[in-house]
Design an enzyme around this catalytic site. Structure first.
Site, PDB file in Angstrom:
ATOM      1  N   HIS A 224      47.082  33.800  40.504  1.00 31.61           N
ATOM      2  CA  HIS A 224      48.099  34.287  39.556  1.00 31.61           C
ATOM      3  C   HIS A 224      49.196  33.240  39.366  1.00 31.61           C
ATOM      4  O   HIS A 224      50.321  33.386  39.849  1.00 31.61           O
ATOM      5  CB  HIS A 224      48.678  35.618  40.027  1.00 31.61           C
ATOM      6  CG  HIS A 224      47.737  36.765  39.825  1.00 31.61           C
ATOM      7  ND1 HIS A 224      46.987  37.307  40.843  1.00 31.61           N
ATOM      8  CD2 HIS A 224      47.393  37.443  38.704  1.00 31.61           C
ATOM      9  CE1 HIS A 224      46.239  38.295  40.357  1.00 31.61           C
ATOM     10  NE2 HIS A 224      46.466  38.395  39.064  1.00 31.61           N
ATOM     11  N   HIS A 228      46.853  30.774  34.815  1.00 26.45           N
ATOM     12  CA  HIS A 228      46.229  32.053  34.429  1.00 26.45           C
ATOM     13  C   HIS A 228      46.944  32.623  33.192  1.00 26.45           C
ATOM     14  O   HIS A 228      46.288  33.077  32.250  1.00 26.45           O
ATOM     15  CB  HIS A 228      46.305  33.040  35.591  1.00 26.45           C
ATOM     16  CG  HIS A 228      46.001  34.461  35.204  1.00 26.45           C
ATOM     17  ND1 HIS A 228      44.767  34.858  34.734  1.00 26.45           N
ATOM     18  CD2 HIS A 228      46.794  35.580  35.183  1.00 26.45           C
ATOM     19  CE1 HIS A 228      44.789  36.161  34.457  1.00 26.45           C
ATOM     20  NE2 HIS A 228      46.009  36.616  34.715  1.00 26.45           N
ATOM     21  N   HIS A 264      52.676  38.519  31.073  1.00 24.07           N
ATOM     22  CA  HIS A 264      52.074  39.724  31.648  1.00 24.07           C
ATOM     23  C   HIS A 264      51.950  39.700  33.174  1.00 24.07           C
ATOM     24  O   HIS A 264      51.747  40.743  33.781  1.00 24.07           O
ATOM     25  CB  HIS A 264      50.689  39.958  31.029  1.00 24.07           C
ATOM     26  CG  HIS A 264      49.605  39.179  31.696  1.00 24.07           C
ATOM     27  ND1 HIS A 264      49.415  37.835  31.477  1.00 24.07           N
ATOM     28  CD2 HIS A 264      48.678  39.544  32.621  1.00 24.07           C
ATOM     29  CE1 HIS A 264      48.414  37.410  32.219  1.00 24.07           C
ATOM     30  NE2 HIS A 264      47.946  38.417  32.921  1.00 24.07           N
ATOM     31  N   ASP A 265      52.071  38.540  33.814  1.00 23.28           N
ATOM     32  CA  ASP A 265      51.965  38.476  35.283  1.00 23.28           C
ATOM     33  C   ASP A 265      53.156  37.752  35.909  1.00 23.28           C
ATOM     34  O   ASP A 265      53.037  37.203  37.011  1.00 23.28           O
ATOM     35  CB  ASP A 265      50.670  37.746  35.694  1.00 23.28           C
ATOM     36  CG  ASP A 265      49.506  38.705  35.881  1.00 23.28           C
ATOM     37  OD1 ASP A 265      49.755  39.902  36.126  1.00 23.28           O
ATOM     38  OD2 ASP A 265      48.346  38.266  35.759  1.00 23.28           O
ATOM     39  N   ASP A 374      42.968  39.355  29.877  1.00 31.44           N
ATOM     40  CA  ASP A 374      43.385  39.278  31.276  1.00 31.44           C
ATOM     41  C   ASP A 374      42.200  39.117  32.229  1.00 31.44           C
ATOM     42  O   ASP A 374      42.319  38.461  33.265  1.00 31.44           O
ATOM     43  CB  ASP A 374      44.175  40.549  31.630  1.00 31.44           C
ATOM     44  CG  ASP A 374      44.910  40.417  32.942  1.00 31.44           C
ATOM     45  OD1 ASP A 374      45.164  39.272  33.365  1.00 31.44           O
ATOM     46  OD2 ASP A 374      45.247  41.451  33.547  1.00 31.44           O
TER      47      ASP A 374
END
Ligand SMILES: [Zn+2]
Length: 468
Positions: A224, A228, A264-265, A374
């Site tokens: 992560h 990514h 998103h992460d 994702d």
């Protein structure tokens, strides 16, 4: 042993008013104290950079203070609080399995001192262990390739011309950009879609926004990382080219899709939600309703948007609406909601009732697109897909190593002694990825979606041992 707590992004050169510091457990950079704790959307929108220690303070935008960024060799901090003992976990164990120790509650409180950390090193994620004692100035950023040879950036520019290609090699691009992958991809896509001009975005603010994004993905995670996030953003770009989407999406949709993918992460700790809950992590206490990580990613994304002022020139109602949509987009990536989304998608496909002229339907498709982006690793060409498989397995096993030390009870897929990469990948592809991408291909009915399914089958055969 020294313990450091990394403060979130703040305009640290701005003095924090005394009346704000005096308020227990909260800081606001807004000098208008009346705004602090204000509940109306307009007030909240002005509450940039607010921090709270209080987990019940749901209006705080950026609750990151207790995010452990520890130095030294300890992995456990015991904090005596009102007679109880609280267990905190140092995530550095993921990278240093040898050190185990404890820090006293007194030490814990000492390090919670705010003033001591009002000038922290921001770029901790890319830095070696922080020095002990008084906080030292940040080390100069390590930039090598760009300084040594501009040719690398030239090659990166050439690669960007094929950014909408499904065979785009994000790992090569990361090497060519000296680790600036996410910012470069995002900037290119914003220009490609004319978002800078359409929304009147300030290039300097965009630069600041991209820099903060890059900073809040941690390079110490095996999987992560900002690479990514860049990969998901690039995949989203490919999906935006799908005829079903390209013909109907608005500029707001495209802006939302790209920013959703890029954020998103954010600040992913490299462990699962269950781990955070078991370790009494403050994020688990904060988001007791679930989607612990996704809520954190979203809130940090909003904070960085506001901190950079990227959209600050837009009407406040538009910004708040955008932030709300960003929330539902990022929360859709919660893998525990996979079955629910698949059921809805399946029903829509059977009834053939999705209209891309309908805003809610378009948003649902964007949610599905982000979910696909994702977990699209198994749909990439084998040479790229295998690299992702190694990285995600490494992250699982590192969590398992930490759990072995802490609890002797190891989460599913995380025990390196009883799991292997091939079986993890085979199960993931069969039970998670394949159902999703099969439906996505039914919706898109495009060469790209068929190509993705073909890659997925090839990778599945490889991992299941039936590959030639
Ligand atoms: Zn992700």
């Amino acid at each position: 042993m020294e313990v450091y707590y990394q403060l979130p992004v703040l305009a640290l050169d701005r003095p924090v008013p005394k009346h704000v510091l005096g308020r227990r457990g909260a800081i606001s950079l807004n000098s208008n104290a009346s705004l602090f704790g204000g509940r109306s959307p307009r007030q909240l929108s002005k509450r940039r950079g607010a921090i709270s220690y209080d987990r019940t303070d749901q209006t705080a935008l950026f609750i990151c203070l207790l995010d452990m960024r520890l130095t030294g060799r300890g992995i456990i901090i015991k904090s005596e609080k009102r007679g109880g003992t609280k267990l905190w976990v140092d995530f550095r164990l993921l990278h240093n399995q040898s050190g185990v120790g404890c820090v006293s509650g007194k030490r814990h409180r000492q390090h919670l001192s705010l003033q001591r950390y009002l000038h922290p090193i921001r770029g901790f994620s890319n830095s070696p262990a922080l020095p002990t004692g008084p906080v030292a100035p940040p080390p100069p950023p390590q930039r090598t390739l760009g300084l040594l040879d501009q040719q690398y950036y030239g090659q990166a520019s050439v690669m960007l011309k094929r950014v909408a290609s499904w065979n785009f090699d994000i790992f090569l691009f990361d090497r060519l950009t000296d680790g600036e992958t996410l910012g470069c991809v995002l900037q290119h896509l914003f220009h490609k879609y004319g978002l800078i001009e359409l929304f009147g975005l300030d290039p300097l603010r965009f630069h600041k926004f991209a820099g903060l994004l890059q900073e809040y993905y941690y390079t110490r995670n095996p999987y992560h990382t900002s690479v990514h996030a860049a990969d998901v953003t690039q995949a989203m770009c490919c999906f935006l080219q799908e005829p079903k989407l390209a013909q109907s999406l608005t500029s707001w949709d495209i802006l939302l899709a790209l920013l959703g993918a890029a954020t998103h992460d954010l600040s992913h700790p490299g462990v699962t939600q269950d781990f955070l809950i078991k370790s009494n992590h403050y994020l688990a206490l904060l988001y007791q309703d679930g989607a612990v990580l996704e809520n954190h990613h979203w809130k940090l994304g909003v904070c960085i948007l506001r901190e950079s002022g990227l959209l600050s020139h837009l009407p406040v109602e538009d910004r708040l609406c955008f932030e709300g949509r960003l929330n539902s987009l990022i929360l859709a990536t919660d893998i525990s909601k996979q079955r629910e989304f698949l059921s809805r998608f399946d029903a829509h496909l059977k009834n053939d009732d999705l209209s891309m002229n309908n805003g809610n339907d378009r948003h649902f498709i964007l949610q599905m697109a982000l979910k696909c982006a994702d977990i699209c690793n198994p749909c990439r060409p084998a040479v790229i897909s295998k690299q992702w498989s190694h990285m995600v397995t490494q992250e699982f096993f590192q969590q398992g190593d930490m759990e072995r030390v802490l609890w002797q009870e190891i989460s599913p897929l995380c025990d390196r002694h009883s799991n292997d990469m091939a079986s993890i990948q085979t199960d993931f592809i069969s039970f998670v990825a394949e159902p999703l991408f099969t439906q996505w291909a039914k919706f898109c009915k495009s060469p790209l979606s068929r190509c993705m399914l073909g890659n997925l089958q090839e990778n599945k055969r490889y991992w299941s041992g039936s590959a030639p």
